[in-house]
Design an enzyme around this catalytic site. Structure first.
Site, short mmCIF file in Angstrom:
data_model
loop_
_atom_site.label_atom_id
_atom_site.label_comp_id
_atom_site.label_asym_id
_atom_site.label_seq_id
_atom_site.Cartn_x
_atom_site.Cartn_y
_atom_site.Cartn_z
N CYS A 1 -3.16 -67.74 90.83
CA CYS A 1 -3.48 -66.51 90.08
C CYS A 1 -4.72 -65.81 90.64
O CYS A 1 -4.68 -65.28 91.74
CB CYS A 1 -3.61 -66.84 88.60
SG CYS A 1 -3.46 -65.40 87.52
N HIS B 1 1.98 -69.53 87.53
CA HIS B 1 1.29 -70.72 87.03
C HIS B 1 2.18 -71.96 87.10
O HIS B 1 3.01 -72.19 86.22
CB HIS B 1 0.85 -70.50 85.58
CG HIS B 1 -0.28 -69.54 85.45
ND1 HIS B 1 -1.59 -69.93 85.41
CD2 HIS B 1 -0.29 -68.19 85.37
CE1 HIS B 1 -2.37 -68.87 85.31
NE2 HIS B 1 -1.60 -67.79 85.29
N GLU C 1 1.24 -74.91 86.54
CA GLU C 1 0.88 -75.80 85.42
C GLU C 1 1.54 -75.36 84.13
O GLU C 1 1.69 -76.14 83.20
CB GLU C 1 -0.64 -75.87 85.26
CG GLU C 1 -1.27 -74.76 84.47
CD GLU C 1 -1.34 -73.43 85.23
OE1 GLU C 1 -1.71 -72.41 84.62
OE2 GLU C 1 -1.02 -73.41 86.44
#
Length: 405
Positions: free
Chosen positions: A292, A377, A379
């Site tokens: 990001c 993302h 995660e």
């Protein structure tokens, strides 16, 4: 319930009901299309300096579970919902959203047409707005303040103040390692809460290959979500988290096996001092994986450019295509800026992922370097887990010198 107003800088006024703190706030208004996972959204540091409109019409029905928090507090300046559930029903619930908002003095508004608000932002672009419960507001005065408002200094605001260690562990949960000295610890947080919230057992452990055991990772915290460090620690890596303003020399002096640049809020071009240090990290031979904001800063540090998107990507349903394989993944995203591939030097980096919906860049692979960066993302909290294997590829890069080994 007290009346509240959302006023946009184009003069549009929405009338609803106040939720959370009874105070006025001016912020950038953005929308998120995630249907669940509002706890993770509200505790994502990347939302600092913004007020978030959730497009799903009912928010709060399962309350807030502290184990799901991505940091130790709420980061958006305000929240905007169509309807806030009056009842929170879930065996993991620790508090209602209203209690959550009150705890962190966050104002909000419910009862407005969030579909109309989303259409306005899509057609006119992201704009500033004011949430107020003052029925005697002056529209001209507020619009003047909205036009003058800018978001600044948010990376400094959200980053950790001193470095800390998250140790890899063989005792895992589906949220990562149980142990570790992370800046946010859910059990300690629960113990500090007022009221009688029942202490609950950890969720069942997952069996996960500890392919990163023994590896040391330096994570530069630009507003890192908790699950970035947890995702690495859950694979056996020892993760040292550094404040955003840590010099490259200090990071490299610790001889990490790999470096991670985290997500974070705001305009990447506001981080000029960080960009200089990222350039030094680029010039080292240490493998780097960036997410990001970290992805954007690496691009800026190597001569590329970024620009602000009309309304950004925020949600858990964004398709991204891996150019090397043609495979499409569903990803979690939260960003308002994007790398401009028209100004990308192919001798430095080449696109690795592209957004299927609008063709914008979603990742870069750096030529002749063990550096790989993504806009989305992996995660993914909240969001799909399609791209979580990128952490395993980062570990391969640290161990074998190839992201796809």
């Amino acid at each position: 319930m007290k009346k509240a107003f959302l006023i946009l800088e184009d003069g549009t006024v929405f009338t609803g009901r106040r939720i959370g703190a009874d105070r006025e706030v001016i912020s950038e208004i953005v929308f998120n299309t995630t249907m669940a996972g509002y706890t993770e959204v509200y505790t994502d540091p990347s939302y600092a300096g913004q007020a978030v409109c959730m497009t799903y019409p009912l928010i709060g029905n399962y309350g807030v579970c502290i184990d799901d928090m991505e940091s130790d507090r709420i980061w958006p300046d305000g929240v905007i919902v169509r309807e806030l559930s009056a009842v929170a029903s879930n065996f993991r619930c620790d508090m209602t959203i209203q209690e959550f908002l009150d705890k962190y003095d966050i104002p909000g508004i419910e009862g407005i047409d969030t579909r109309k608000l989303t259409r306005i932002l899509r057609e006119k672009g992201t704009m500033n707005g004011c949430i107020t419960s003052d029925e005697n507001y002056s529209l001209d005065e507020i619009i003047g303040r909205l036009k003058a408002y800018t978001t600044a200094g948010v990376v400094k605001k959200v980053s950790c103040k001193e470095k800390y260690l998250v140790k890899g562990s063989e005792s895992l949960t589906d949220n990562g390692p149980i142990s570790g000295s992370a800046s946010f610890n859910a059990e300690n947080y629960k113990a500090d809460l007022a009221g009688d919230h029942t202490k609950r057992e950890r969720r069942p452990s997952l069996v996960r290959e500890l392919n990163g055991k023994g590896l040391k990772v330096a994570l530069l915290d630009l507003g890192a979500k908790k699950n970035i460090a947890d995702s690495l620690a859950a694979r056996g890596c020892d993760v040292t988290v550094y404040p955003y303003n840590t010099g490259a020399e200090e990071i490299l002096a610790a001889h990490p096996d790999g470096i991670m640049l985290s997500n974070g809020p705001g305009d990447p071009k506001d981080c000029q001092d960080v960009i200089k240090e990222v350039r030094k990290l680029y010039e080292s031979d240490v493998p780097i994986f960036a997410i990001c904001l970290g992805h954007q800063l690496m691009a800026l540090a190597t001569g590329a450019d970024t620009h602000k998107m009309k309304y950004g990507h925020r949600g858990g349903n964004h398709p991204v295509k891996e150019l090397a394989t043609g495979q499409v993944y569903i990803s979690s995203q939260n960003h308002g800026y994007v790398v401009d591939t028209d100004k990308l030097d192919p001798a430095v980096a080449e696109p690795a992922f592209v957004n299927v919906n609008d063709g914008t860049n979603e990742g870069l692979k750096y030529t002749g370097k063990n550096i790989y960066t993504v806009q989305f993302h992996p995660e993914a909290c909240a969001g799909p887990q399609d791209t979580a294997t990128l952490f395993d590829k980062f570990i391969n890069m640290m161990k074998k010198g190839s992201f796809n080994a």
